[in-house]
Scaffold this active site. Structure first.
Site, mmCIF file in Angstrom:
data_model
loop_
_atom_site.group_PDB
_atom_site.id
_atom_site.type_symbol
_atom_site.label_atom_id
_atom_site.label_comp_id
_atom_site.label_asym_id
_atom_site.label_seq_id
_atom_site.Cartn_x
_atom_site.Cartn_y
_atom_site.Cartn_z
ATOM 1 N N LYS A 128 -22.481 -45.523 10.233
ATOM 2 C CA LYS A 128 -21.937 -45.310 8.889
ATOM 3 C C LYS A 128 -20.575 -45.993 8.840
ATOM 4 O O LYS A 128 -19.556 -45.429 9.227
ATOM 5 C CB LYS A 128 -21.819 -43.820 8.581
ATOM 6 C CG LYS A 128 -21.426 -43.514 7.146
ATOM 7 C CD LYS A 128 -21.436 -42.013 6.887
ATOM 8 C CE LYS A 128 -21.100 -41.711 5.432
ATOM 9 N NZ LYS A 128 -19.754 -42.175 5.058
ATOM 10 N N ILE A 129 -20.582 -47.221 8.397
ATOM 11 C CA ILE A 129 -19.374 -48.040 8.416
ATOM 12 C C ILE A 129 -18.399 -47.549 7.349
ATOM 13 O O ILE A 129 -18.781 -47.246 6.220
ATOM 14 C CB ILE A 129 -19.735 -49.518 8.210
ATOM 15 C CG1 ILE A 129 -20.634 -49.985 9.366
ATOM 16 C CG2 ILE A 129 -18.482 -50.378 8.122
ATOM 17 C CD1 ILE A 129 -21.158 -51.391 9.209
#
EC number: 6.5.1.2
Length: 562
Positions: A128-129
């Site tokens: 989850k950037i």
């Protein structure tokens, strides 16, 4: 700051397993107080939003903002359930998304994650950037528009800026006539380790650059990770292959099939601790099967969830302010916090430092503070991020009441420093009395047996035996330990009483009697290692202080004068 670039969910599904200090329990406020607190926090967040949108920078850390925004919505759920804190959009450039951006439910409870994975087929995991979300629209292979996430239905027109990002292709071949991609603009990093470095406000850097009137070199440091292809290929391998052909190979590099919670846990741990080219704040689990894009809404998706990492900065409520006085009279301040989790540590206290430092911080019970882990895993106070609207003042101790020569005698006010003196006296730096530690001294104090730091020398075994819970054998052992101090040389007694001679200069006390020590000059003291002008003055003041002179006379009367 995720609420500025994605949809907020007022219901946090599954909780956060102790990672966030934003409590789920509603405060015990009346309607007037709750309205004041909600309005004040809302106004503060709006002020930060103004700076964020007009200047392109964040006044607070991204994860701190997220937690305070979550706190606001938690309060709204308690006191104004009909209200939801809406996502603000700038006054210019609002543009509809061809396909809505969905949100992500957040799970972190093991059983819920196991169940979610078990109930689905063909599940994949991605990092989850932590960046800003964007929609790219290609018409007949040409990049036509780029829109920020905004509220999920409409956002800002970022087309011109996106066209200046080297990694984003302007033209694509062998693609559908209308291609809609959703992804994350992120700040490219080198060997970023999330568990050590945290978010480093990378999200705000990207958001700020996208809102600048004139482009800067930061654009060349921005990458793109595609995480959604509405109405794309039916299988994930085909989807990843096509994205790679288009030039979005990073998606394939960081998308992995999982078959169990253990698989997810492995990647969750690996990406948290190992170097990555971007900042992350968790992982995303998604199933390949998705509804058609026309059915997507700016609410939580059913086909994907987020398993977040603990915030690098935790926001915690201050429960109490605790003052302590050390042996030398130094005042220290500690904040008691609502229990929170920092990495794998449970934290309920954080050190502020001196009394003057606490006054500078201006922090009281009910306020919110940001806490992180410093070196060696020690909790560190980073900032006061929110002050309650109703703050009850605290009467703090006076720094003038405590100093190097205060509290040689017991009193209620002196209890802490007096106990600290006794603990030092019986410890390894002093007389090293076996079995006599802070708990024992405290019991003797509570029974009124200690008037000053030498009173214990005259205690009898019978007096010790009368102490509640002592017992015959324990009383005998303690009495023997206390009396063993009579065999100690005067030099050890001086150190035990607090003579400020550093370890490197202890040899100065060897074979020197009391009268000689009192007559030494500052120059004589300064010839020893670790003793400068100031320390020499402190030593001389100690040796001539009336309380110390009296104690030495009493020791002499007890036959301790070697």
């Amino acid at each position: 700051m995720w609420l500025r670039v994605c949809t907020f969910l007022i219901i946090i599904v599954g909780g956060i397993s102790g990672f966030s200090a934003v409590a789920g329990v509603c405060p015990d406020w009346d309607n007037t107080r709750s309205k004041k607190e909600i309005d004040a926090l809302r106004q503060q967040l709006e002020q930060w939003d103004d700076v964020y949108y007009t200047e392109g920078k964040s006044p607070v850390a991204d994860d701190v903002y997220d937690q305070l925004r979550e706190q606001l919505n938690q309060w709204l759920g308690c006191f104004q359930p009909q209200s939801v804190a809406s996502v603000r959009l700038p006054d210019h450039g609002k543009q509809l998304h061809p396909v809505a951006h969905t949100g992500l439910k957040k799970l972190s409870d093991r059983e819920q994650l196991v169940q979610w994975i078990a109930q689905r087929e063909d599940v994949w995991i991605q990092p989850k950037i932590d960046g800003v979300a964007v929609t790219l629209v290609y018409q007949h292979g040409k990049l036509e528009s780029a829109v920020s996430r905004g509220n999920g239905l409409q956002g800002e027109d970022w087309t011109e800026k996106v066209r200046l990002i080297p990694e984003i292709p302007h033209l694509l071949t062998n693609v559908p006539s209308l291609l809609v991609l959703q992804g994350e603009l992120f700040l490219k990093m080198t060997d970023h380790r999330q568990h050590i470095q945290g978010g480093v406000n990378a999200r705000s850097v990207v958001a700020g650059e996208m809102r600048r009137h004139q482009p800067s070199p930061v654009l060349s440091q921005i990458g793109l990770f595609i995480w959604e292809w509405p109405d794309g290929p039916k299988t994930m391998p085909e989807r990843l292959e096509k994205l790679t052909e288009m030039g979005f190979a990073m998606t394939a590099d960081y998308t992995h099939a999982i078959g169990s919670f253990a698989d997810a846990e492995k990647w969750h741990h690996y990406w948290y601790h190992n170097p990555l080219p971007f900042v992350t704040d968790g992982v995303v689990l998604r199933q390949t099967k998705e509804p058609q894009g026309r059915y997507w809404r700016n609410t939580s998706a059913d086909w994907a969830i987020a398993w977040k990492y603990p915030p690098f900065h935790q926001v915690a409520e201050v429960i109490d302010v605790v003052f302590s006085v050390g042996r030398t009279g130094k005042l220290a301040v500690v904040l008691k916090l609502n229990l929170l989790k920092l990495d794998d540590k449970s934290v309920s206290r954080v050190n502020v430092g001196s009394l003057s430092r606490w006054k500078q911080w201006d922090v009281l019970p009910g306020d919110r503070v940001s806490v992180s882990l410093a070196g060696q895993g020690i909790p560190r106070l980073d900032n006061v991020v929110w002050r309650s609207t109703e703050r009850l003042p605290i009467v703090s101790p006076s720094e003038h009441d405590f100093h190097a020569f205060s509290c040689f005698r017991y009193s209620t006010v002196c209890q802490q420093q007096f106990l600290a003196r006794l603990v030092w006296l019986s410890g390894e730096h002093g007389l090293n009395l076996t079995g006599v530690r802070d708990g024992m001294w405290l019991r003797l104090m509570q029974h009124g047996l200690l008037e000053d730091v030498l009173s214990w020398l005259s205690l009898t075994e019978a007096q010790l035996n009368a102490v509640t819970g002592m017992g015959d054998k324990r009383a005998r052992d303690i009495y023997k330990s206390l009396q063993s101090a009579r065999q100690m040389p005067l030099s050890r007694w001086l150190l035990a009483l607090g003579l400020p001679v550093p370890r490197s200069a202890i040899s100065a006390l060897n074979h020197v009697n009391w009268l000689a020590l009192q007559q030494w000059t500052a120059q004589q003291w300064r010839q020893f290692s670790g003793i400068g002008e100031r320390r020499a003055e402190e030593i001389m003041a100690f040796l001539k202080h009336p309380a110390v002179v009296e104690f030495i006379a009493r020791l002499d009367a007890e036959g301790i004068h070697r």
